[in-house]
Design an enzyme around this catalytic site. Structure first.
Site, PDB file in Angstrom:
ATOM      1  N   SER A   1      15.103  15.026  44.375  1.00  0.00           N
ATOM      2  CA  SER A   1      15.046  13.644  43.909  1.00  0.00           C
ATOM      3  C   SER A   1      14.745  13.659  42.414  1.00  0.00           C
ATOM      4  O   SER A   1      14.460  14.702  41.846  1.00  0.00           O
ATOM      5  CB  SER A   1      13.926  12.910  44.638  1.00  0.00           C
ATOM      6  OG  SER A   1      12.686  13.471  44.236  1.00  0.00           O
ATOM      7  N   LYS A   2      14.781  12.489  41.822  1.00  0.00           N
ATOM      8  CA  LYS A   2      14.481  12.382  40.388  1.00  0.00           C
ATOM      9  C   LYS A   2      13.128  12.979  40.060  1.00  0.00           C
ATOM     10  O   LYS A   2      12.950  13.709  39.098  1.00  0.00           O
ATOM     11  CB  LYS A   2      14.481  10.913  39.967  1.00  0.00           C
ATOM     12  CG  LYS A   2      15.865  10.412  39.683  1.00  0.00           C
ATOM     13  CD  LYS A   2      15.883   9.521  38.450  1.00  0.00           C
ATOM     14  CE  LYS A   2      17.300   9.442  37.915  1.00  0.00           C
ATOM     15  NZ  LYS A   2      17.905   8.149  38.016  1.00  0.00           N
ATOM     16  N   ARG A   3      12.154  12.649  40.893  1.00  0.00           N
ATOM     17  CA  ARG A   3      10.789  13.119  40.682  1.00  0.00           C
ATOM     18  C   ARG A   3      10.743  14.655  40.719  1.00  0.00           C
ATOM     19  O   ARG A   3       9.965  15.300  40.049  1.00  0.00           O
ATOM     20  CB  ARG A   3       9.908  12.532  41.791  1.00  0.00           C
ATOM     21  CG  ARG A   3       8.453  12.895  41.751  1.00  0.00           C
ATOM     22  CD  ARG A   3       7.700  12.049  42.785  1.00  0.00           C
ATOM     23  NE  ARG A   3       8.317  12.161  44.115  1.00  0.00           N
ATOM     24  CZ  ARG A   3       8.010  13.124  44.989  1.00  0.00           C
ATOM     25  NH1 ARG A   3       7.113  14.020  44.692  1.00  0.00           N
ATOM     26  NH2 ARG A   3       8.604  13.162  46.166  1.00  0.00           N
TER      27      ARG A   3
ATOM     28  N   GLY B   1      13.174  16.617  39.789  1.00  0.00           N
ATOM     29  CA  GLY B   1      13.940  17.252  38.716  1.00  0.00           C
ATOM     30  C   GLY B   1      15.432  17.019  38.778  1.00  0.00           C
ATOM     31  O   GLY B   1      16.189  17.650  38.059  1.00  0.00           O
TER      32      GLY B   1
END
Ligand code: GLU
Length: 469
Positions: A240-242, A244
């Site tokens: 996910s974005k969190r 990376g």
């Protein structure tokens, strides 16, 4: 046979970290075999493809040093060629026009849903003549896919993967409006570009079976496939974005990573050479073989990447680091750019600075005091050190340092030691307030090195500012 690999991103967003790894593996495998690495921009989805994304992809690849050996191919520009192949398949009896109405297809979809299986086109136009075509339907072209037996893909990473052919339906290669589908474009382009090895994410593995049917229908050689596992987050979930799942530009601009650290990290994410952690580009080219890529999903770990980045920062050339951080510092202190003298002090101070930083952001933060003339900002730990300075410290330092004629670390140290003896305090009691006054911080490279880099005049100016208080 010369190996030809390709990276074929769809320009619907930035070059994300997983794409960068795919590009790296393709690039390395081409270099390893003395072959060629090509780039194809798969811009056939006109709604979602943007010129900004194309630029971001080229920019990211360039930054990582993954340059193509030939001009990149733009897929949409080749649509007539794709359509021509579809028509040649129809002429050869290997593909056919399908006049199904939307209602018929809807019915097939509903039956499949009711029976709890995926929708499969039932081949009803396979052997029907166009003379039976209903009015007003623009036909699509479907490929005759094998119906019996099984298809096998000998994947370099996944091993032999089999699919029963009754799972493959006659899929669409040309839409009713005459435009090619993604599946057709990919195969035609890979063939025309003489691609020998298709190395890509394993989310494309099922497409490979359909694509193989198309190669077979055209009588073309099927390339070697290597489907590499996707990158997951540290918890094993989809990246996910969190975790990376960001564009490489964020790794560069917002997080301050060096391209060689990113490449080294991505290389090791899914492939290894014994216990080697630090692998140079030359070694990677020598050692990398796509056959050795692991089958299991890899887990992205920011802490590891950050540590690796620290290693590369310490190895990097001082002047290059100075020019990498100069724009960051300029932005932070509100200047358009640093002047040549300021950059020069960064270069001089770099050997001490780079020992301590893991990212260029940290490096820029820790280096800013060298170029700040006039206004230093003090962190919350610096002010107490200054407040606790022994009585008379700063005037004593000014006169001792002013007397130093040859401004070198050793002579500076001698002068400072003398002050601590005269005031009868430990060296630390002198060094810490001095550090605070000169750098605005409680931590910095060695204080004598700092003074040497600042130069005599600037050092004295900074201390004198406090004498006045
Ligand atoms: N354009 C596809 C993607 O970005 C890759 C297709 C391929 O590598 O065959 O996922």
């Amino acid at each position: 046979m010369t190996v030809v690999t390709r990276f074929a991103p769809s320009p619907t967003g930035f070059l994300h970290i997983g794409g960068a790894r795919t590009a790296l593996y393709n690039w390395l495998y081409a270099k390893h075999t003395g072959g060629k690495f090509l780039i194809r921009i798969e811009d056939t989805d006109r709604e979602r493809s943007t010129p900004e994304a194309v630029d971001a992809i080229f920019d990211g690849l360039k930054w990582l040093g993954l340059n193509a050996d030939e001009e990149p191919v733009m897929q949409f520009a080749r649509r007539d060629r794709h359509a021509e192949v579809a028509h040649s398949l129809v002429a050869a009896g290997k593909a056919y026009f399908c006049y199904c109405s939307p209602e018929e297809l809807q019915e097939m979809r509903e039956t499949a849903r009711a029976e709890g299986r995926p929708m499969k086109y039932d081949g009803r136009w396979r052997d029907r003549d166009a003379s039976e075509a209903p009015e007003g339907i623009k036909p699509v072209v479907r490929l005759k896919c094998p119906q019996e037996g099984e298809s096998i893909i000998s994947d370099q990473v996944q091993g032999d993967v089999r699919v029963a052919n009754d799972q493959l339906d006659d899929y669409i290669i040309l839409r009713g409006d005459g435009t090619p589908t993604y599946m057709l474009s990919v195969v035609v382009d890979d063939h025309d570009m003489n691609i020998t090895h298709v190395i890509r994410g394993d989310d494309h593995l099922t497409n490979a079976f359909r694509q193989k049917a198309l190669y077979d229908a055209m009588g073309w050689d099927v390339p070697v496939f290597a489907h590499i596992p996707l990158i997951h987050g540290p918890d094993g979930a989809k990246l996910s974005k969190r975790h990376g799942a960001l564009g490489v530009d964020a790794y560069r601009d917002e997080m301050g990573f060096l391209p060689e650290a990113i490449n080294n990290y991505l290389l090791r994410l899914g492939w290894g050479h014994g216990d080697d952690e630090i692998i140079s580009q030359e070694q990677a080219i020598e050692w990398f073989d796509v056959k050795d890529v692991g089958k299991g999903a890899s887990r992205f770990d920011f802490a590891k990447l950050t540590n690796l980045n620290g290693v590369y920062i310490r190895q990097a050339d001082d002047r290059r680091l100075a020019s990498d951080i100069a724009p960051l510092i300029a932005r932070n202190i509100g200047l358009a750019e640093l002047n040549a003298d300021q950059v020069e002090s960064l270069v001089k101070g770099m050997s001490g600075l780079k020992e301590r930083a893991k990212t260029l952001i940290e490096l820029a933060d820790s280096a800013a005091f060298y170029v700040t003339d006039g206004v230093l900002t003090f962190n919350e730990k610096a002010q107490p050190l200054i407040d606790e300075a022994p009585q008379g410290l700063f005037p004593a330092l000014v006169s001792a340092l002013d007397a130093v004629t040859i401004w070198e670390e050793t002579t500076i140290e001698e002068a400072v030691r003398q002050v601590s003896e005269t005031l009868d305090v430990k060296l630390g009691k002198v060094a810490q307030p001095l550090r605070a006054v000169l750098t605005g911080s409680n931590s910095s490279p060695g204080i004598f090195e700092v003074m040497q880099v600042l130069g005599k005049t600037e050092t004295l100016v900074r201390i004198q500012r406090f004498c006045a208080k």
